[in-house]
Design a protein around this motif. Structure first.
Motif, mmCIF file in Angstrom:
data_model
loop_
_atom_site.group_PDB
_atom_site.id
_atom_site.type_symbol
_atom_site.label_atom_id
_atom_site.label_comp_id
_atom_site.label_asym_id
_atom_site.label_seq_id
_atom_site.Cartn_x
_atom_site.Cartn_y
_atom_site.Cartn_z
ATOM 1 N N HIS A 152 0.815 -1.215 0.000
ATOM 2 C CA HIS A 152 0.000 0.000 0.000
ATOM 3 C C HIS A 152 0.850 1.266 0.000
ATOM 4 O O HIS A 152 0.345 2.342 -0.332
ATOM 5 C CB HIS A 152 -0.906 0.027 1.231
ATOM 6 N N PHE A 153 2.134 1.159 0.390
ATOM 7 C CA PHE A 153 2.932 2.351 0.658
ATOM 8 C C PHE A 153 4.084 2.504 -0.327
ATOM 9 O O PHE A 153 4.817 1.554 -0.605
ATOM 10 C CB PHE A 153 3.497 2.277 2.079
ATOM 11 N N LYS A 154 4.254 3.717 -0.810
ATOM 12 C CA LYS A 154 5.400 4.020 -1.665
ATOM 13 C C LYS A 154 6.648 4.281 -0.844
ATOM 14 O O LYS A 154 7.773 4.107 -1.336
ATOM 15 C CB LYS A 154 5.089 5.237 -2.541
ATOM 16 N N VAL A 155 6.473 4.696 0.403
ATOM 17 C CA VAL A 155 7.586 5.020 1.289
ATOM 18 C C VAL A 155 7.261 4.510 2.680
ATOM 19 O O VAL A 155 6.123 4.673 3.152
ATOM 20 C CB VAL A 155 7.816 6.550 1.350
ATOM 21 N N SER A 156 8.225 3.891 3.346
ATOM 22 C CA SER A 156 8.061 3.475 4.742
ATOM 23 C C SER A 156 9.363 3.779 5.470
ATOM 24 O O SER A 156 10.418 3.253 5.113
ATOM 25 C CB SER A 156 7.725 1.985 4.854
ATOM 26 N N ILE A 157 9.270 4.645 6.472
ATOM 27 C CA ILE A 157 10.447 5.044 7.237
ATOM 28 C C ILE A 157 10.273 4.608 8.684
ATOM 29 O O ILE A 157 9.263 4.919 9.318
ATOM 30 C CB ILE A 157 10.672 6.564 7.181
ATOM 31 N N ALA A 158 11.250 3.870 9.205
ATOM 32 C CA ALA A 158 11.276 3.457 10.607
ATOM 33 C C ALA A 158 12.427 4.169 11.299
ATOM 34 O O ALA A 158 13.530 4.261 10.749
ATOM 35 C CB ALA A 158 11.436 1.944 10.727
ATOM 36 N N ALA A 159 12.173 4.649 12.502
ATOM 37 C CA ALA A 159 13.172 5.451 13.213
ATOM 38 C C ALA A 159 14.488 4.713 13.388
ATOM 39 O O ALA A 159 15.566 5.296 13.246
ATOM 40 C CB ALA A 159 12.615 5.880 14.569
ATOM 41 N N PHE A 172 9.678 13.377 9.259
ATOM 42 C CA PHE A 172 8.515 13.716 8.428
ATOM 43 C C PHE A 172 8.989 14.315 7.102
ATOM 44 O O PHE A 172 8.461 13.980 6.034
ATOM 45 C CB PHE A 172 7.617 14.720 9.155
ATOM 46 N N HIS A 173 9.975 15.205 7.185
ATOM 47 C CA HIS A 173 10.465 15.856 5.972
ATOM 48 C C HIS A 173 11.105 14.850 5.019
ATOM 49 O O HIS A 173 10.991 14.988 3.792
ATOM 50 C CB HIS A 173 11.465 16.943 6.349
ATOM 51 N N ALA A 174 11.764 13.837 5.573
ATOM 52 C CA ALA A 174 12.377 12.819 4.721
ATOM 53 C C ALA A 174 11.317 12.064 3.928
ATOM 54 O O ALA A 174 11.496 11.784 2.729
ATOM 55 C CB ALA A 174 13.196 11.848 5.563
ATOM 56 N N ALA A 175 10.219 11.724 4.579
ATOM 57 C CA ALA A 175 9.145 11.019 3.877
ATOM 58 C C ALA A 175 8.553 11.892 2.776
ATOM 59 O O ALA A 175 8.293 11.412 1.661
ATOM 60 C CB ALA A 175 8.062 10.601 4.867
ATOM 61 N N CYS A 176 8.348 13.169 3.081
ATOM 62 C CA CYS A 176 7.820 14.076 2.062
ATOM 63 C C CYS A 176 8.780 14.190 0.882
ATOM 64 O O CYS A 176 8.359 14.164 -0.285
ATOM 65 C CB CYS A 176 7.567 15.458 2.673
ATOM 66 N N LYS A 177 10.068 14.306 1.176
ATOM 67 C CA LYS A 177 11.055 14.430 0.107
ATOM 68 C C LYS A 177 11.062 13.185 -0.775
ATOM 69 O O LYS A 177 11.150 13.279 -2.008
ATOM 70 C CB LYS A 177 12.440 14.666 0.713
ATOM 71 N N GLU A 185 1.737 19.833 1.666
ATOM 72 C CA GLU A 185 0.907 19.026 0.769
ATOM 73 C C GLU A 185 0.652 17.635 1.336
ATOM 74 O O GLU A 185 0.054 16.794 0.669
ATOM 75 C CB GLU A 185 1.593 18.890 -0.589
ATOM 76 N N ALA A 186 1.085 17.417 2.574
ATOM 77 C CA ALA A 186 0.966 16.090 3.185
ATOM 78 C C ALA A 186 0.135 16.145 4.458
ATOM 79 O O ALA A 186 0.080 17.156 5.158
ATOM 80 C CB ALA A 186 2.347 15.526 3.496
#
Length: 244
Positions: A152-159, A172-177, A185-186
């Motif tokens: 379902h996800f184009k991007v998945s970031i785990a700390a 958050f900014h990394a996921a947007c980038k 826009e998010a």
């Protein structure tokens, strides 16, 4: 109860292009899973490292992890490393063989991933990804491939792999980038008032508080809207699109 009318968007606001999600207690309930995983791990210790189970309890091991968490910044963003450090300390203190810890960690990880997504998750995500870019941003270490939701996800970031955790705005900014959108826009969707609502807003995203358990927001915390499930989120997102 939703709160759709409380914070209307300006007609000139940027359209929503991306929706980012927290995971635990947003897409699945986590406490029953953690309780079961802790119990299975302790039963394993009783069979394979009895000196640990005889000298520690689930609660005392948890308390020791909380103490260790304050000793190393890594432990704030990598809960798996924290658990391993706690087990290592416990094993060493009673003379148990630390080579067994890998098996203990594997057992806990398997149980930790035995989550059951809320019934609205798959159908709503399937529809939302036809209109929005979807991503996940989490402080936990859930593997979406293992759980079966990664498609379902184009991007998945785990700390733990990114190196920074919520509430740091950079995650958050990394996921947007990565999704090629601006923060404005998010939308970020999560259950934690501070780590999800406040942190996302301070990072420049719109925030949706998902309140599946009839909780009460602390005073002074104001999401763009609040929903009790993803069906309400879907409705709100389409209302935002209609206002543009």
């Amino acid at each position: 109860m939703n709160n759709f009318a409380s914070h209307p968007r300006s007609p000139t606001a940027n359209p929503v292009k991306a929706v980012l999600f927290d995971l635990d207690d947003t897409l699945w309930p986590i406490m029953p899973v953690l309780i079961r995983a802790e119990q299975l791990l302790f039963e394993w210790l009783g069979q394979h490292a009895p000196a640990v189970s005889q000298n520690f309890s689930i609660d005392s091991l948890r308390q020791r992890r909380q103490a260790l968490r304050q000793t190393n910044p890594l432990f704030i963003i990598d809960l798996s490393a924290l658990r391993r450090a706690g087990l290592t300390e416990a094993f060493n203190s009673v003379g148990e063989d630390c080579s067994k810890i890998d098996a203990a960690m594997a057992l806990f990880a398997e149980a930790r991933h035995a989550v059951t997504p809320f019934e609205d998750v798959s159908p709503v995500l399937s529809r939302l990804k036809q209109h929005f870019l979807l991503g996940s941003v989490s402080n936990g270490f859930a593997d979406l491939d293992t759980i079966g939701l990664s498609h379902h996800f184009k991007v998945s970031i785990a700390a733990h792999s990114f190196g920074y955790a919520k509430p740091d705005p950079c995650i958050f900014h990394a996921a947007c980038k990565m999704l090629h959108v601006q923060p404005e826009e998010a939308v970020y969707v999560g259950d934690d008032p501070l780590l999800d609502v406040v942190a996302a807003r301070e990072a420049g995203l719109r925030s949706v508080w998902i309140n599946r358990f009839n909780r009460v927001l602390p005073p002074g915390i104001t999401p763009d809207t609040q929903c009790t499930n993803l069906h309400e989120l879907e409705t709100w997102l389409h209302l935002q699109a209609a206002q543009v």
